[in-house]
Write a protein that holds these residues in place. Sequence first.
Motif, PDB file in Angstrom:
ATOM      1  N   LEU A  10       0.834  -1.214   0.000  1.00 27.29           N
ATOM      2  CA  LEU A  10       0.000   0.000   0.000  1.00 27.29           C
ATOM      3  C   LEU A  10       0.867   1.262   0.000  1.00 27.29           C
ATOM      4  CD1 LEU A  10      -2.825  -1.009   2.518  1.00 27.29           C
ATOM      5  CD2 LEU A  10      -2.923  -0.958   0.018  1.00 27.29           C
ATOM      6  N   GLY A  11       2.175   1.071  -0.180  1.00 29.71           N
ATOM      7  CA  GLY A  11       3.082   2.224  -0.217  1.00 29.71           C
ATOM      8  C   GLY A  11       3.151   2.945   1.118  1.00 29.71           C
ATOM      9  N   GLN A  12       3.018   2.195   2.204  1.00 31.19           N
ATOM     10  CA  GLN A  12       2.986   2.860   3.512  1.00 31.19           C
ATOM     11  C   GLN A  12       4.378   3.161   4.074  1.00 31.19           C
ATOM     12  OE1 GLN A  12       0.371   0.360   5.889  1.00 31.19           O
ATOM     13  NE2 GLN A  12      -1.413   1.547   5.285  1.00 31.19           N
ATOM     14  N   HIS A  13       4.678   4.458   4.120  1.00 29.80           N
ATOM     15  CA  HIS A  13       5.875   4.957   4.808  1.00 29.80           C
ATOM     16  C   HIS A  13       5.363   6.100   5.673  1.00 29.80           C
ATOM     17  CE1 HIS A  13       8.699   2.646   2.376  1.00 29.80           C
ATOM     18  NE2 HIS A  13       7.887   2.890   1.355  1.00 29.80           N
ATOM     19  N   GLY A  40      -4.741   9.159   1.657  1.00 35.60           N
ATOM     20  CA  GLY A  40      -3.789   8.302   2.364  1.00 35.60           C
ATOM     21  C   GLY A  40      -3.315   8.881   3.683  1.00 35.60           C
ATOM     22  N   VAL A  45      -0.736  11.848  10.729  1.00 39.84           N
ATOM     23  CA  VAL A  45       0.297  12.820  11.122  1.00 39.84           C
ATOM     24  C   VAL A  45       0.066  14.186  10.470  1.00 39.84           C
ATOM     25  CG1 VAL A  45       1.957  12.044   9.342  1.00 39.84           C
ATOM     26  CG2 VAL A  45       2.799  13.140  11.412  1.00 39.84           C
ATOM     27  N   ILE A  60      -9.415  10.107   2.751  1.00 39.49           N
ATOM     28  CA  ILE A  60      -9.760   8.866   2.046  1.00 39.49           C
ATOM     29  C   ILE A  60      -8.601   7.891   2.199  1.00 39.49           C
ATOM     30  CG2 ILE A  60      -9.013   9.770  -0.230  1.00 39.49           C
ATOM     31  CD1 ILE A  60     -11.445   8.106  -1.375  1.00 39.49           C
ATOM     32  N   GLU A  61      -8.893   6.725   2.730  1.00 37.42           N
ATOM     33  CA  GLU A  61      -7.833   5.777   3.100  1.00 37.42           C
ATOM     34  C   GLU A  61      -8.277   4.360   2.717  1.00 37.42           C
ATOM     35  OE1 GLU A  61      -4.489   5.851   4.669  1.00 37.42           O
ATOM     36  OE2 GLU A  61      -4.904   3.827   3.954  1.00 37.42           O
ATOM     37  N   ILE A  62      -7.405   3.650   2.006  1.00 38.26           N
ATOM     38  CA  ILE A  62      -7.730   2.314   1.511  1.00 38.26           C
ATOM     39  C   ILE A  62      -7.514   1.230   2.578  1.00 38.26           C
ATOM     40  CG2 ILE A  62      -5.433   1.668   0.626  1.00 38.26           C
ATOM     41  CD1 ILE A  62      -6.797   0.721  -1.947  1.00 38.26           C
ATOM     42  N   ASP A  63      -6.671   1.527   3.571  1.00 39.35           N
ATOM     43  CA  ASP A  63      -6.258   0.510   4.544  1.00 39.35           C
ATOM     44  C   ASP A  63      -7.201   0.490   5.758  1.00 39.35           C
ATOM     45  OD1 ASP A  63      -4.720  -1.281   6.076  1.00 39.35           O
ATOM     46  OD2 ASP A  63      -3.535   0.376   6.927  1.00 39.35           O
ATOM     47  N   SER A  66      -5.722   1.401   9.155  1.00 40.76           N
ATOM     48  CA  SER A  66      -5.511   2.845   9.350  1.00 40.76           C
ATOM     49  C   SER A  66      -6.841   3.544   9.651  1.00 40.76           C
ATOM     50  CB  SER A  66      -4.882   3.478   8.101  1.00 40.76           C
ATOM     51  OG  SER A  66      -3.586   2.971   7.891  1.00 40.76           O
ATOM     52  N   ASP A  85     -10.760   3.431  -1.985  1.00 36.69           N
ATOM     53  CA  ASP A  85      -9.614   3.603  -2.874  1.00 36.69           C
ATOM     54  C   ASP A  85      -9.833   4.913  -3.648  1.00 36.69           C
ATOM     55  OD1 ASP A  85      -7.909   3.585  -5.043  1.00 36.69           O
ATOM     56  OD2 ASP A  85      -8.267   1.488  -5.579  1.00 36.69           O
ATOM     57  N   PHE A 106       1.537  11.191  -0.279  1.00 35.88           N
ATOM     58  CA  PHE A 106       0.849  10.230  -1.124  1.00 35.88           C
ATOM     59  C   PHE A 106       1.525   8.861  -1.156  1.00 35.88           C
ATOM     60  CE2 PHE A 106       0.007  14.479  -2.983  1.00 35.88           C
ATOM     61  CZ  PHE A 106      -1.353  14.515  -2.742  1.00 35.88           C
ATOM     62  N   PRO A 107       0.733   7.804  -1.449  1.00 34.63           N
ATOM     63  CA  PRO A 107       1.344   6.494  -1.703  1.00 34.63           C
ATOM     64  C   PRO A 107       2.109   6.550  -3.026  1.00 34.63           C
ATOM     65  CG  PRO A 107      -1.058   6.406  -2.031  1.00 34.63           C
ATOM     66  CD  PRO A 107      -0.741   7.768  -1.521  1.00 34.63           C
ATOM     67  N   ILE A 110       1.360   4.764  -6.583  1.00 34.19           N
ATOM     68  CA  ILE A 110       0.298   5.180  -7.515  1.00 34.19           C
ATOM     69  C   ILE A 110       0.337   6.696  -7.782  1.00 34.19           C
ATOM     70  CG2 ILE A 110      -1.287   3.246  -7.063  1.00 34.19           C
ATOM     71  CD1 ILE A 110      -2.847   5.196  -5.174  1.00 34.19           C
TER      72      ILE A 110
END
Length: 259
Positions: A10-13, A40, A45, A60-63, A66, A85, A106-107, A110
């Motif tokens: 999900l590109g989570q950092h 995202g 934070v 808006i959050e896909i996870d 989270s 999504d 952003f992730p 994508i």
Amino acid sequence: MDKVKAKKHLGQHFLKDESIAKDIADTLTLEEYNKVLEIGPGMGVLTKYLLEKDVETYVIEIDAESVEYLNAHYAKLHGKILSEDFLRYDISKTFGNEPFAIIGNFPYNISSQIVFRTLELREQIPEFSGMFQKEVAERICEKKGSKTYGILSVLVQAFYDAEYLFTVSEHVFNPPPKVKSGVLRLRRKENFHLPCSERLFFNVVKTAFNQRRKTLRNSLKTLNLPDNLREDSIFDLRPEQLSTEDFIELVKKIEANGV
Ligand code: SAH
């Protein structure tokens, strides 16, 4: 619930540095709209600094994990968390046709798709800011003549003024990404309707950059342009030599020839 476990797909950092989060939230000028959509939010934070502002904040959050975290920690977000999504969500369900700004760390997997989706929604999006992989942020803001100048630069700059704001080190994330990050801001131009067919403009820009080493005379062959038009010296150029305005002039010439 303690903390969200970072998921790579999900590109989570997650950003650890609060002062950078605040700096990103402060990139919005808050002109011309009173709603913001953060894409995202992760553990929020950035969101907490948005919630301090005089603007209505949606996320808006896909996870799902989270989303659960946000629900538990941010009472002010109640009813404004879209568990969706961004690339597939019908934004009119939340905003109708009202204007809103987009922001995010952003992730990165994508990034380009987020920018293309924003361009599709440009009638409603007067401002867009946030963080991408540094190269992507630079590419979007790049001017003609550079190697990294491409489809994203031309299409975005046709409708938005793009500013690269600052660079962020990989060390302020958990887990750290492999690349540096860059924060940019896009502000929609006062007159963002092109003086030519927007469909043809997208088509010409994409077709030209798909074969970026070729001159326009060769790369645009598939458009079946009349010979007299193809003699124009603009067709001697390669796409990276044309500014957004030059592409608009080119499309106007093509239209004048009845294509
Ligand atoms: N803004 C947070 C998280 C950044 S990581 C921070 O700065 O710490 C990117 C976030 O985007 C993750 O939370 C991830 O779950 C979310 N995300 C990934 N793909 C998404 C999509 N298609 N739509 C909405 N959110 C998405």
